[in-house]
Design an enzyme around this catalytic site. Structure first.
Site, short mmCIF file in Angstrom:
data_model
loop_
_atom_site.label_atom_id
_atom_site.label_comp_id
_atom_site.label_asym_id
_atom_site.label_seq_id
_atom_site.Cartn_x
_atom_site.Cartn_y
_atom_site.Cartn_z
N TYR A 86 -9.86 -1.06 14.80
CA TYR A 86 -9.04 -1.83 15.73
C TYR A 86 -8.57 -1.00 16.92
O TYR A 86 -8.76 0.22 16.96
CB TYR A 86 -7.83 -2.42 15.01
CG TYR A 86 -6.91 -1.44 14.33
CD1 TYR A 86 -7.32 -0.69 13.23
CD2 TYR A 86 -5.59 -1.29 14.74
CE1 TYR A 86 -6.47 0.19 12.59
CE2 TYR A 86 -4.72 -0.41 14.11
CZ TYR A 86 -5.17 0.32 13.03
OH TYR A 86 -4.32 1.20 12.40
N ASP A 88 -5.39 0.33 18.73
CA ASP A 88 -3.97 0.58 18.50
C ASP A 88 -3.41 1.26 19.73
O ASP A 88 -3.78 2.39 20.04
CB ASP A 88 -3.78 1.45 17.26
CG ASP A 88 -2.32 1.56 16.87
OD1 ASP A 88 -1.59 0.55 16.99
OD2 ASP A 88 -1.89 2.65 16.46
N GLU A 93 -8.90 2.94 16.70
CA GLU A 93 -8.38 3.51 15.45
C GLU A 93 -9.21 2.98 14.29
O GLU A 93 -9.55 1.79 14.24
CB GLU A 93 -6.91 3.16 15.25
CG GLU A 93 -6.35 3.70 13.93
CD GLU A 93 -4.82 3.76 13.90
OE1 GLU A 93 -4.22 3.66 14.98
OE2 GLU A 93 -4.25 3.92 12.81
N SER A 95 -9.11 3.01 10.07
CA SER A 95 -8.44 3.36 8.81
C SER A 95 -9.47 3.31 7.70
O SER A 95 -10.13 2.28 7.51
CB SER A 95 -7.31 2.37 8.51
OG SER A 95 -6.39 2.31 9.56
N THR A 96 -9.59 4.40 6.96
CA THR A 96 -10.53 4.38 5.84
C THR A 96 -10.07 3.36 4.80
O THR A 96 -8.88 3.02 4.74
CB THR A 96 -10.60 5.76 5.15
OG1 THR A 96 -9.34 6.02 4.49
CG2 THR A 96 -10.91 6.86 6.13
N ASN A 152 -2.04 8.34 3.98
CA ASN A 152 -1.28 7.42 3.14
C ASN A 152 -1.49 7.79 1.68
O ASN A 152 -2.62 8.05 1.26
CB ASN A 152 -1.75 5.98 3.37
CG ASN A 152 -1.55 5.55 4.81
OD1 ASN A 152 -0.43 5.36 5.26
ND2 ASN A 152 -2.64 5.42 5.56
N ARG A 237 4.33 3.41 -0.29
CA ARG A 237 3.23 4.14 0.37
C ARG A 237 3.88 5.19 1.26
O ARG A 237 4.61 4.84 2.18
CB ARG A 237 2.38 3.17 1.21
CG ARG A 237 1.31 3.86 2.06
CD ARG A 237 0.55 2.83 2.91
NE ARG A 237 1.40 2.14 3.86
CZ ARG A 237 1.29 2.21 5.19
NH1 ARG A 237 0.35 2.96 5.73
NH2 ARG A 237 2.09 1.52 5.98
N HIS A 239 3.75 7.22 4.27
CA HIS A 239 3.00 7.20 5.52
C HIS A 239 3.23 8.53 6.22
O HIS A 239 4.34 8.80 6.70
CB HIS A 239 3.51 6.02 6.37
CG HIS A 239 2.74 5.80 7.62
ND1 HIS A 239 3.35 5.69 8.86
CD2 HIS A 239 1.43 5.64 7.85
CE1 HIS A 239 2.44 5.48 9.78
NE2 HIS A 239 1.26 5.43 9.20
#
Length: 495
Positions: A86, A88, A93, A95-96, A152, A237, A239
């Site tokens: 996406y 950002d 960006e 994210s795995t 994360n 989580r 972060h």
């Protein structure tokens, strides 16, 4: 007993449109991602139903703190490997997907780089002949702006957040000695590049607080965003916003693996109390600027220690914790290997840091820059060294300096190629990815903890996935293989 440390990485990449006049990074990022997604599949939108970046793990948001904005109007999609791709703010960006251990993170992080490389290639068809989108995997533009590489980790909700903060801050401050990506110069206010010609970390200049909610201003060493993306009554989580984006697979492996171990130790109350720092933010920069690894830090017990000495203390306690508790929380084989590599890297940093040029980013970059400066008679501060340092992070295979250095790999080309389209089999990412592969026209939206199906004749159906360790291949393969349509899937699930 520490819970399994399901983990992942979110990387914002630097981007520039060359040859097209003034570069608009938002437009370039959108073009880049749209080109890639259009070349593969029907786009599945990200579902913002569960986004709540303003939730603060401390309970009340501190005065003056601002949660990050959620931009729902920019391109934002889910890939068949379970990842999120996406725009950002002003960056692409990726994210795995959720991974079961540090090695899986390395594989899907490397796959993310390959996806960005493929994106650059397919985007060229939409550009004028003299234009090109160039992506860098770095964290700083050299003009006072930084973009993140976030980690994360799944944690037990029952662990008090204050205990996490106390246990992890000294570790984050000192892990830079093996996780730093290396940077030419300095962008901290009041400190010039003449004072700091080269430092270990790309991000250390940009942190101003010990603990806080924000991620783009007044960045904290420990971020308090409380979005578990799973059952909030059981899990949190963590972060993590303080890490550099690494090109070295060994650095990524150690960054995630050692952090997962320390967080498991915190859950089991096995982190020593004598590691607390007097001034963590100042210590963060002191460690980053100390390329000789000899600077000492003030501890609250009145003693002083170097970053290396504090890392040895963490490792010593990690060994004892592993002997008593085992390594199930981080994976037995991976955990054992992480402890071995952690010791080997600390030993080398203590005796001959330059011997790690084939393993760690900051060392590889420093060796490259030293050789170039000596060959051309350049002094630190020469812009050619900054340009060379930037080219280290260039993802274009024919321009990447990192790719030419022969840095050790932990992955194979085949598993990275597979991870570009296939999800890990070990977490709920598997169910997400397989559903997207099998029924791309019926999955209308997705996020980390749910999928939304449209089967035509019925209202939209949301499938919750609140347990990160369910939805694995072992649990859902038989179910998915026995269903030709989502309707059959729902019938089997409702039975």
């Amino acid at each position: 007993m520490a819970i399994r440390k399901v983990c992942g990485i979110e990387t914002e990449y630097g981007i520039v449109l060359r040859g097209g006049g003034e570069s608009n990074p938002i437009a370039a990022s959108s073009l880049l991602i749209n080109a890639y997604v259009s070349s593969l599949q029907r786009r599945v939108a990200w579902d913002f139903e569960d986004e709540s970046p303003g939730n603060d793990a401390r309970g009340d948001t501190a005065a003056g703190a601002l949660p990050p904005e959620v931009e729902t109007n920019l391109v934002n999609t889910v890939l068949t490997n379970g990842a999120r791709y996406y725009v950002d703010h002003a960056h692409p960006e990726l994210s795995t997907p959720e991974c079961i251990d540090a090695r899986e993170v390395v594989v899907w992080d490397r796959a993310a780089e390959r996806i960005l490389i493929e994106s650059m290639a397919v985007a060229r068809a939409s550009l004028a002949p003299d234009e090109e989108i160039v992506v860098h995997k770095n964290n700083s533009d050299g003009k006072g702006n930084s973009y993140g590489c976030h980690e994360n980790y799944l944690m037990d909700r029952a662990v008090p957040f204050g205990r996490i903060v106390a246990g992890i801050i000294p570790f984050f401050v000192t892990r830079q000695i093996f996780t730093g990506a290396g940077k030419v110069g300095c962008e901290a206010p009041g400190t010039s590049s003449r004072d700091v010609p080269f430092q270990l970390s790309q991000r250390a200049d940009f942190f101003e607080e010990e603990v806080g909610l924000e991620t783009t201003l007044k960045r904290p060493i420990v971020n308090t965003r409380d979005e578990p993306h799973c059952d909030a009554s059981k899990y949190r989580r963590l972060h993590v916003i303080i890490g550099d984006a690494n090109l070295s697979e060994v650095a990524t492996y150690l960054k995630v693996g050692t952090t997962a171990i320390v967080l498991a130790m915190i859950e089991d109350e096995e982190v020593p109390r004598e590691l607390a720092l007097v001034a963590p933010v100042q210590a963060l920069r002191r460690v980053s600027y100390d390329t000789d690894l000899t600077a000492t830090l003030d501890l609250t017990d009145g003693t002083r220690a170097t970053a290396l000495e504090l890392q040895w203390l963490y490792l010593d306690h990690a060994r004892k914790w592993a002997e008593v508790r085992g390594l199930d929380a981080v994976g037995e084989d991976v955990g054992t290997d992480i402890l071995r590599r952690w010791e080997a890297v600390l030993t080398a940093l203590e005796t001959d840091p330059m011997s790690l040029a084939d393993q760690l980013d900051w060392v590889a970059k420093r060796k490259l820059l030293d050789a170039y400066a000596e060959r051309h008679g350049l002094a630190w501060g020469d812009p050619r060294l900054a340009a060379l340092a930037l080219q280290y992070h260039d993802l274009r295979p024919d321009r990447s300096l990192f790719a030419r250095l022969g840095v050790e790999r932990l992955t194979t080309d085949d598993e990275v190629t597979s991870a570009m389209t296939e999800p890990p089999t070990t977490t709920r990412a598997y169910f997400r990815g397989r559903c997207l592969q099998r029924w791309p026209d019926q999955v209308v939206a997705a996020n980390w903890d749910s999928l939304v199906f449209d089967t035509g004749g019925e209202p939209l159906r949301r499938v919750p996935m609140m347990e990160p360790l369910r939805g694995t291949a072992a649990i859902v393969d038989e179910l998915l293989d026995g269903c030709a349509t989502p309707a059959e899937l729902f019938a089997r699930m409702d039975a």
